[in-house]
Design an enzyme around this catalytic site. Structure first.
Site, PDB file in Angstrom:
ATOM      1  N   HIS A  51       4.152  -3.336  14.775  1.00 33.00           N
ATOM      2  CA  HIS A  51       4.407  -4.694  14.280  1.00 33.00           C
ATOM      3  C   HIS A  51       3.633  -4.984  12.995  1.00 33.00           C
ATOM      4  O   HIS A  51       3.323  -6.133  12.707  1.00 33.00           O
ATOM      5  CB  HIS A  51       4.044  -5.753  15.326  1.00 33.00           C
ATOM      6  CG  HIS A  51       4.598  -5.474  16.692  1.00 33.00           C
ATOM      7  ND1 HIS A  51       5.815  -5.949  17.109  1.00 33.00           N
ATOM      8  CD2 HIS A  51       4.102  -4.719  17.709  1.00 33.00           C
ATOM      9  CE1 HIS A  51       6.040  -5.527  18.350  1.00 33.00           C
ATOM     10  NE2 HIS A  51       5.019  -4.773  18.733  1.00 33.00           N
ATOM     11  N   SER A  78       2.766  -4.103 -16.357  1.00 36.98           N
ATOM     12  CA  SER A  78       3.511  -5.350 -16.498  1.00 36.98           C
ATOM     13  C   SER A  78       3.465  -5.776 -17.957  1.00 36.98           C
ATOM     14  O   SER A  78       2.469  -5.557 -18.642  1.00 36.98           O
ATOM     15  CB  SER A  78       2.867  -6.418 -15.610  1.00 36.98           C
ATOM     16  OG  SER A  78       3.172  -7.706 -16.104  1.00 36.98           O
ATOM     17  N   LYS A  83      -1.958  -5.261 -14.147  1.00 41.43           N
ATOM     18  CA  LYS A  83      -1.027  -4.710 -13.154  1.00 41.43           C
ATOM     19  C   LYS A  83      -0.806  -3.213 -13.278  1.00 41.43           C
ATOM     20  O   LYS A  83      -0.719  -2.661 -14.351  1.00 41.43           O
ATOM     21  CB  LYS A  83       0.346  -5.400 -13.279  1.00 41.43           C
ATOM     22  CG  LYS A  83       0.387  -6.841 -12.840  1.00 41.43           C
ATOM     23  CD  LYS A  83       0.100  -7.035 -11.353  1.00 41.43           C
ATOM     24  CE  LYS A  83       1.232  -6.599 -10.482  1.00 41.43           C
ATOM     25  NZ  LYS A  83       2.366  -7.507 -10.508  1.00 41.43           N
ATOM     26  N   GLU A  94       9.270   1.741  -5.300  1.00 39.90           N
ATOM     27  CA  GLU A  94      10.181   0.609  -5.089  1.00 39.90           C
ATOM     28  C   GLU A  94      11.625   0.998  -5.403  1.00 39.90           C
ATOM     29  O   GLU A  94      12.556   0.628  -4.694  1.00 39.90           O
ATOM     30  CB  GLU A  94       9.762  -0.571  -5.963  1.00 39.90           C
ATOM     31  CG  GLU A  94       8.436  -1.187  -5.537  1.00 39.90           C
ATOM     32  CD  GLU A  94       7.924  -2.173  -6.577  1.00 39.90           C
ATOM     33  OE1 GLU A  94       8.585  -3.189  -6.818  1.00 39.90           O
ATOM     34  OE2 GLU A  94       6.869  -1.906  -7.166  1.00 39.90           O
TER      35      GLU A  94
END
Ligand code: ARG
Length: 457
Positions: A157, A278, A284, A291
């Site tokens: 979970h 970024s 970043k 992804e």
């Protein structure tokens, strides 16, 4: 260029925009190598059977090789009015060697031709995918070998559950990929079949030899039924399905890597080479590759659905709907190959932050089950032990402590059978050590697992 291949019965020429809709050349040019291989095998067989002369065969084969060379040099003009790769090549061949080029298509149809091309292509690509999976498995195994003793929280979970070995965690993906590989391997026997010689749908009156072309092209068998040979796209569905499931597995692994590289987790650090920045936030470092891989499963699964829907309700034998089989297949193959390549590099260069993982498993309650098991060893029924440990955890939460920091007197208050040895017992490394069951996360069991895994490569 008019479409000489079927122009005979037509009085009007199709308009260019209609040709454009009909054409597949902009994507089926990917099959040029397979198309020429198939044609060379076909024409060789025609000569072996005395249907063409040796001289005709030689001229055609030389012409086909010249067409291929032109294509590779960028000297071959592809035309939409010539529809597809087959007619473009045939047209270029006739331009090169004259009328004799027109004999290439004897005893053959584009229907068995495209089926042959696609079988050859799929077989070759699936073999490459199998090799790429294997290569990635090597990388996972190597990393696992370095981290049997690295302990991390195992989750259910997405909540900390029990401490596990980092090696054990990533080996899960090794085994998923092993099953993927075995599915691809198994599918080969259904891909590795020659449809050549089925012609349009019913076979041919020429004395061809289908086993000759089968052997030349290295196919394992031939289709027993000429209608089936030109109508079957099961192997496309199966390949798309196998690709999609593998991509699903990669997406799960990608998701974990994305989570592991957050500031919240910091379990791993991706190398700069596999990260991006970024344009606005200078601090970043984003896991874009992971992804993208996670996202790309959408397109492969979309192609699988699309192929199934295209085939649904199609009558025998060939229908132009089947031209829709290629783009999704090509795209899925490029997608999985790209994803496997990137993923392998990402994992090979990723740094596992051992100190951070060590800190993490010492600052959570993933050893709570162990404390319950400890009480069970002291003859307390598991349900009671569960309740007692639950109360101890609650005390910890209220007092900002973890199980290893609970003062002995406090333990005693919860149960007199908790003794000084509890602190050794609860150390994450010892939690693992006690797991000796086959396939478990205990260090010994994991070393055993790695040994078995090696035999699969
Ligand atoms: N471009 C076609 C395809 O990809 C080749 C087969 C065409 N056959 C036909 N009878 N029109 O399906």
């Amino acid at each position: 260029m008019s479409n000489k291949a079927w122009g005979g019965r037509f009085e009007e020429k199709p308009e260019a925009w209609v040709d454009a809709f009909n054409a597949s050349i902009h994507f089926d040019k990917e099959l040029i190598h397979e198309d020429i291989r198939g044609s060379i095998a076909h024409v060789t067989m025609l000569a072996n059977q005395g249907i063409l002369t040796e001289d005709e065969k030689d001229q055609i084969i030389k012409g086909l090789n010249d067409v291929k060379a032109d294509y590779l040099n960028g000297d071959m003009e592809l035309s939409e009015s010539l529809e597809d790769i087959h007619l473009n090549i045939e047209h270029a061949l006739i331009q090169k060697i004259g009328e004799v080029g027109g004999k290439l298509h004897t005893g053959r149809s584009r229907n068995d031709q495209i089926a042959t091309d696609l079988h050859l292509y799929t077989k070759d690509q699936v073999e490459t995918i199998i090799e790429m999976i294997k290569f990635f498995q090597h990388t996972i195994l190597k990393l696992a070998n370095e981290h049997v003793e690295t302990i991390m929280p195992g989750y259910t979970h997405l909540q900390r559950a029990q401490p596990i070995s980092f090696a054990h965690h990533i080996m899960t993906y090794f085994w998923m990929l092993e099953r993927d590989k075995s599915r691809f391997k198994d599918s080969l026997k259904r891909i590795d079949i020659s449809p050549l010689g089925a012609a349009a749908l019913s076979g041919t009156t020429y004395p061809i030899d289908r086993f000759d072309t089968q052997e030349q092209l290295g196919f394992g068998s031939v289709y027993e039924n000429s209608l089936d040979a030109v109508s079957d796209r099961d192997y496309v569905v199966e390949t798309l399905s196998n690709i999609s499931l593998t991509m699903v597995h990669l997406s799960r692994f990608a998701e974990e890597i994305i989570f592991w590289s957050t500031d919240e987790a910091k379990f791993v650090t991706l190398s700069d080479a596999f990260s991006t920045g970024s344009s606005i936030m200078p601090q970043k470092k984003n896991p874009d590759m992971a992804e993208l891989i996670r996202g790309k499963v959408g397109r492969t699964t979309g192609s699988l659905m699309s192929m199934l829907m295209t085939l649904k309700g199609l009558p025998l034998a060939y229908n132009k709907d089947m031209q829709e089989d290629k783009e999704g297949l090509f795209d899925a193959i490029h997608t999985i190959k790209g994803s496997l390549r990137i993923f392998e590099g990402m994992v090979a260069t990723m740094k596992v932050n051992e100190d951070r993982l060590h800190e993490t498993v010492h600052q959570d309650f993933s050893n709570a089950t162990e404390l319950a098991d400890y009480l069970v060893l002291k003859d307390i029924p598991f349900r009671d032990a569960h309740e007692i440990v639950g109360k101890i955890v609650l005390w910890c939460i209220q007092n900002d402590k973890y199980l290893l920091d609970v003062p002995f007197e406090e333990y005693q208050k919860h149960h007199e059978k908790i003794e000084e040895d509890v602190y050794e017992y609860l150390k994450p490394a010892n939690c693992l050590k006690r797991r000796k069951s086959y396939g478990s996360t205990g260090q010994e069991a994991v070393y055993e697992q790695l040994k078995v895994a090696k035999t699969y490569l």
